[in-house]
Design a protein around this motif. Structure first.
Motif, PDB file in Angstrom:
ATOM      1  N   LEU A 154       0.824  -1.207   0.000  1.00 41.11           N
ATOM      2  CA  LEU A 154       0.000   0.000   0.000  1.00 41.11           C
ATOM      3  C   LEU A 154       0.858   1.257   0.000  1.00 41.11           C
ATOM      4  O   LEU A 154       0.602   2.204  -0.761  1.00 41.11           O
ATOM      5  CB  LEU A 154      -0.921  -0.006   1.212  1.00 41.11           C
ATOM      6  N   THR A 186     -11.262   7.853   6.269  1.00 40.89           N
ATOM      7  CA  THR A 186     -10.650   8.204   4.983  1.00 40.89           C
ATOM      8  C   THR A 186      -9.394   9.010   5.250  1.00 40.89           C
ATOM      9  O   THR A 186      -9.422   9.988   6.009  1.00 40.89           O
ATOM     10  CB  THR A 186     -11.638   9.015   4.131  1.00 40.89           C
ATOM     11  N   VAL A 242      -3.455  10.038  -2.530  1.00 35.42           N
ATOM     12  CA  VAL A 242      -4.791   9.581  -2.935  1.00 35.42           C
ATOM     13  C   VAL A 242      -5.618   9.334  -1.690  1.00 35.42           C
ATOM     14  O   VAL A 242      -5.165   8.662  -0.749  1.00 35.42           O
ATOM     15  CB  VAL A 242      -4.700   8.290  -3.780  1.00 35.42           C
ATOM     16  N   GLN A 243      -6.853   9.866  -1.665  1.00 38.63           N
ATOM     17  CA  GLN A 243      -7.743   9.658  -0.529  1.00 38.63           C
ATOM     18  C   GLN A 243      -8.343   8.247  -0.595  1.00 38.63           C
ATOM     19  O   GLN A 243      -9.064   7.917  -1.524  1.00 38.63           O
ATOM     20  CB  GLN A 243      -8.862  10.704  -0.519  1.00 38.63           C
ATOM     21  N   LEU A 244      -8.036   7.443   0.410  1.00 34.91           N
ATOM     22  CA  LEU A 244      -8.550   6.071   0.488  1.00 34.91           C
ATOM     23  C   LEU A 244      -9.355   5.915   1.768  1.00 34.91           C
ATOM     24  O   LEU A 244      -9.023   6.501   2.802  1.00 34.91           O
ATOM     25  CB  LEU A 244      -7.412   5.056   0.462  1.00 34.91           C
ATOM     26  N   THR A 245     -10.398   5.110   1.699  1.00 36.22           N
ATOM     27  CA  THR A 245     -11.245   4.846   2.861  1.00 36.22           C
ATOM     28  C   THR A 245     -10.965   3.441   3.369  1.00 36.22           C
ATOM     29  O   THR A 245     -10.945   2.482   2.590  1.00 36.22           O
ATOM     30  CB  THR A 245     -12.734   4.982   2.505  1.00 36.22           C
ATOM     31  N   PHE A 246     -10.772   3.342   4.685  1.00 36.75           N
ATOM     32  CA  PHE A 246     -10.438   2.056   5.312  1.00 36.75           C
ATOM     33  C   PHE A 246     -11.459   1.714   6.389  1.00 36.75           C
ATOM     34  O   PHE A 246     -11.994   2.599   7.073  1.00 36.75           O
ATOM     35  CB  PHE A 246      -9.046   2.114   5.955  1.00 36.75           C
ATOM     36  N   ASP A 296      -9.151  -1.821   2.818  1.00 40.21           N
ATOM     37  CA  ASP A 296      -9.431  -0.743   1.878  1.00 40.21           C
ATOM     38  C   ASP A 296     -10.838  -0.948   1.301  1.00 40.21           C
ATOM     39  O   ASP A 296     -11.098  -1.921   0.590  1.00 40.21           O
ATOM     40  CB  ASP A 296      -8.387  -0.757   0.762  1.00 40.21           C
ATOM     41  N   THR A 332     -12.436   1.616  -0.356  1.00 41.84           N
ATOM     42  CA  THR A 332     -12.627   2.821  -1.163  1.00 41.84           C
ATOM     43  C   THR A 332     -13.607   2.583  -2.305  1.00 41.84           C
ATOM     44  O   THR A 332     -14.485   3.413  -2.570  1.00 41.84           O
ATOM     45  CB  THR A 332     -11.279   3.293  -1.727  1.00 41.84           C
ATOM     46  N   ASP A 333     -13.475   1.432  -2.986  1.00 41.76           N
ATOM     47  CA  ASP A 333     -14.365   1.158  -4.118  1.00 41.76           C
ATOM     48  C   ASP A 333     -15.815   1.083  -3.660  1.00 41.76           C
ATOM     49  O   ASP A 333     -16.716   1.612  -4.316  1.00 41.76           O
ATOM     50  CB  ASP A 333     -13.955  -0.151  -4.794  1.00 41.76           C
ATOM     51  N   ASN A 342     -17.012   4.517  -2.890  1.00 40.75           N
ATOM     52  CA  ASN A 342     -17.243   5.302  -4.099  1.00 40.75           C
ATOM     53  C   ASN A 342     -18.602   4.990  -4.712  1.00 40.75           C
ATOM     54  O   ASN A 342     -19.288   5.864  -5.226  1.00 40.75           O
ATOM     55  CB  ASN A 342     -16.137   5.043  -5.115  1.00 40.75           C
TER      56      ASN A 342
END
Length: 612
Positions: free
Chosen positions: A206, A249, A255-259, A282, A284-285, A288
């Motif tokens: 990551l 996030t 890059v902003q990623l959400t966990f 992760d 993020t998808d 989104n």
């Protein structure tokens, strides 16, 4: 003459020396008669040195008429040898070691004997004590040997068990290492200083860094100051013993990623917390996809909603409680989401609970969760929305519908930020922001006893009123476009249906008692009836437009005056409410959304006006 004097002198010196010897000495002739004894012997016998002279020794020593069988003097006279013996004499008060030596005459014959007795009582006592000590020592040695043997056997058993445990631990560590290294989720361990000590390959991938470059860093070094501050605050709670699960996030390589993060305290064998073990996934998808359905925030032209959004923005920059009020369907959920998305908690989750839609017996479980076995059917532990909103925001819509008992528990949480699950005992600390919304007059609810006064004051920190749609009709074209965009996705339409200008003007003229919810229902119904084609207003007939029991039409400019129009409207609504309720003033005041006191004042004003 001189020789006689010298002899006398020598004899006196000899006698003096003889008496000074500490050992008891006695001289016997061949017939057992005492010839001489020194002072030590006389004192031992309790007599003077001269008194026993000439008496038989067995009379003086043993008080018998003949020599005793083991008399050493008799043995010496028989064999002519020196004899030794130990005698314990109660009369003499101790144990003596006696040596008997022969005295020879000029012709070489034995003419008597010298008895020397030494008191060895102390020595014998010491020997006895030493002997007893030796026996005790031998006993202790035997006991200790047996103990050591048992301990040794136990130690060997423990060593074997430890070897087995270590072997099992090695196997467990190997399995854990294999899981960590093959896991797609990020797994890490931190020490008490929030420093990374172990990371798995997923975290290396990551961050595009090898583990030796990550170990020794802190969250702020990896994710930046803002995200690092939040993570540190969460980990401080973990180090107090809490398990914290949240969505967050944060930036990773720009890059902003959400966990989805889970952090638990790491303990040693004694239960002492020595660090933090964490797992991050992760999502993020997935987020989104959810964000695609989130509302947009266009610039609305109406002054009322602009004023409301400005108040919402001011509320968003703080972490205070916010109370949203407004009619049903006016967009309180939308405004709550707006506050969340413009706050520092936008990286966290957003949850909404309609308190009116949850059965009273399940409301506490829905809000605060429950433990396994808390009630029938609760087979597993379940986290409530308060706990799921960790790091984010929870909207309690229609909060006036909560029971008084649950209101008390909610107040406790708002004061302490801790709660216990239904059926649980351990307090749980949560960092979640609470927003409340209602279409009721909470002050009137307080007066009626249906809402707690202390909870009302706690909620009413920041009050934001959401205007009804009839007060922002100029926003209807923008709202229609927003709703049609959402309906296109929900109804899986190929394109956004068109709507003609005349229909928009007609929609803007309607009072919309159901507010934005009614507008959406109308548009959805129109799409269905028009089969996805142009919405031309043909479905907006009088029956569909007005769903109320009675409607009022107002004209502009007001005739004769604005005050007269408002007064007449109030009187008509009061009369209609009393007609609907059969004269029940309490129910009429509820329909009008005012207190009974206000209704009474209006009735008194109407009565006075009729009299005049």
């Amino acid at each position: 003459m001189t020789m006689i004097k010298e002899f006398d002198q020598i004899q006196r010196e000899w006698e003096h020396t003889f008496d000074a010897i500490p050992d008891a000495i006695m001289i016997l002739d061949n017939h057992h008669r005492i010839v001489r004894m020194n002072r030590a012997m006389a004192e031992a016998l309790g007599t003077s040195p001269q008194h026993p002279v000439g008496k038989n020794c067995y009379e003086v020593l043993h008080c018998t008429d003949a020599p005793i069988a083991c008399c050493p003097h008799s043995q010496l006279l028989n064999d002519g040898r020196e004899h030794f013996a130990e005698i314990c004499d109660e009369r003499l008060g101790g144990t003596f070691r006696v040596s008997v030596s022969p005295i020879y005459g000029t012709n070489g014959q034995i003419i008597g004997s010298v008895h020397v007795a030494r008191d060895i009582s102390a020595l014998k006592q010491a020997e006895d004590e030493l002997r007893n000590a030796s026996r005790e020592l031998e006993k202790r040695v035997e006991e200790r040997t047996a103990e050591l043997k048992a301990v040794n056997e136990k130690l060997l058993l423990e060593i074997r068990e430890r070897e087995i445990a270590q072997e099992a631990l090695r196997g467990s560590e190997e399995r854990f290492r294999a899981i960590c290294e093959s896991a797609r989720d990020i797994i890490f361990v931190k020490d008490l200083n929030h420093t990374y000590t172990h990371v798995n390959p997923a975290m290396e991938k990551l961050l595009s860094l090898p583990s030796d470059k990550i170990i020794g860093l802190k969250a702020k070094d990896v994710y930046g100051e803002k995200a690092g501050k939040h993570i540190t605050e969460v980990e401080l709670r973990v180090l107090t013993g809490d398990l914290v699960e949240e969505e967050h996030t944060r930036p990773v390589n720009g890059v902003q990623l959400t966990f989805h993060d889970i952090r638990v305290p790491l303990r040693n064998a004694t239960g002492t917390i020595i660090g933090i073990c964490g797992m991050s996934r992760d999502i993020t998808d997935r987020k989104n996809v959810l964000r695609a359905a989130l509302p947009s925030y266009p610039d609305y032209p109406s002054a009322s909603i602009r004023k409301t959004l400005e108040a919402a923005r001011l509320a968003a920059v703080t972490d205070s409680l916010v109370l949203l009020t407004g009619e049903s369907g006016s967009g309180k959920d939308y405004l709550a989401r707006y506050i969340h998305d413009h706050s520092d908690r936008t990286a966290g989750p957003f949850f909404s609970l309609n308190c009116a839609g949850v059965p009273l017996e399940l409301a506490e479980s829905e809000l605060f969760g429950h433990e396994a076995g808390a009630f029938t059917g609760a087979s597993v532990r379940s986290r409530g929305l308060v706990e799921l909103a960790e790091g984010g925001t929870l909207l309690l819509n229609e909060i006036g519908e909560l029971s008084l008992q649950l209101q008390a528990k909610l107040l406790t949480f708002l004061e302490t930020r801790t709660f216990t699950r239904l059926g649980g005992r351990k307090p749980i600390k949560v960092n979640a922001r609470i927003l409340a919304a209602t279409n009721r007059d909470l002050q009137a609810e307080v007066l009626s006893g249906r809402f707690r006064l202390d909870l009302f004051h706690r909620l009413n920190v920041v009050w934001v009123k959401v205007p009804p749609l009839r007060e922002r009709t100029e926003d209807i074209p923008i709202l229609v476009k927003q709703i049609l965009d959402v309906l296109r996705v929900d109804m899986q339409l190929q394109s956004v249906p068109d709507i003609d200008k005349n229909t928009l003007e007609t929609l803007s003229l309607y009072s919309w008692p159901g507010n934005i919810r009614e507008l959406r229902n109308f548009l959805e119904r129109s799409i269905i009836m028009s089969r996805g084609n142009r919405i031309d207003g043909s479905f907006l007939n009088a029956e569909e437009v007005c769903h109320a029991d009675k409607c009022w039409t107002l004209r502009f400019p007001p005739v004769p005056s604005l005050d007269e129009v408002i007064r007449d409207l109030k009187e008509d609504m009061v009369k209609e409410s009393l007609h609907h309720t059969g004269g029940n003033k309490q129910e009429a005041s509820r329909l009008l959304g005012i207190s009974r006191f206000s209704l009474r004042r209006l009735l008194e004003s109407m009565s006075e006006r009729n009299r005049t």
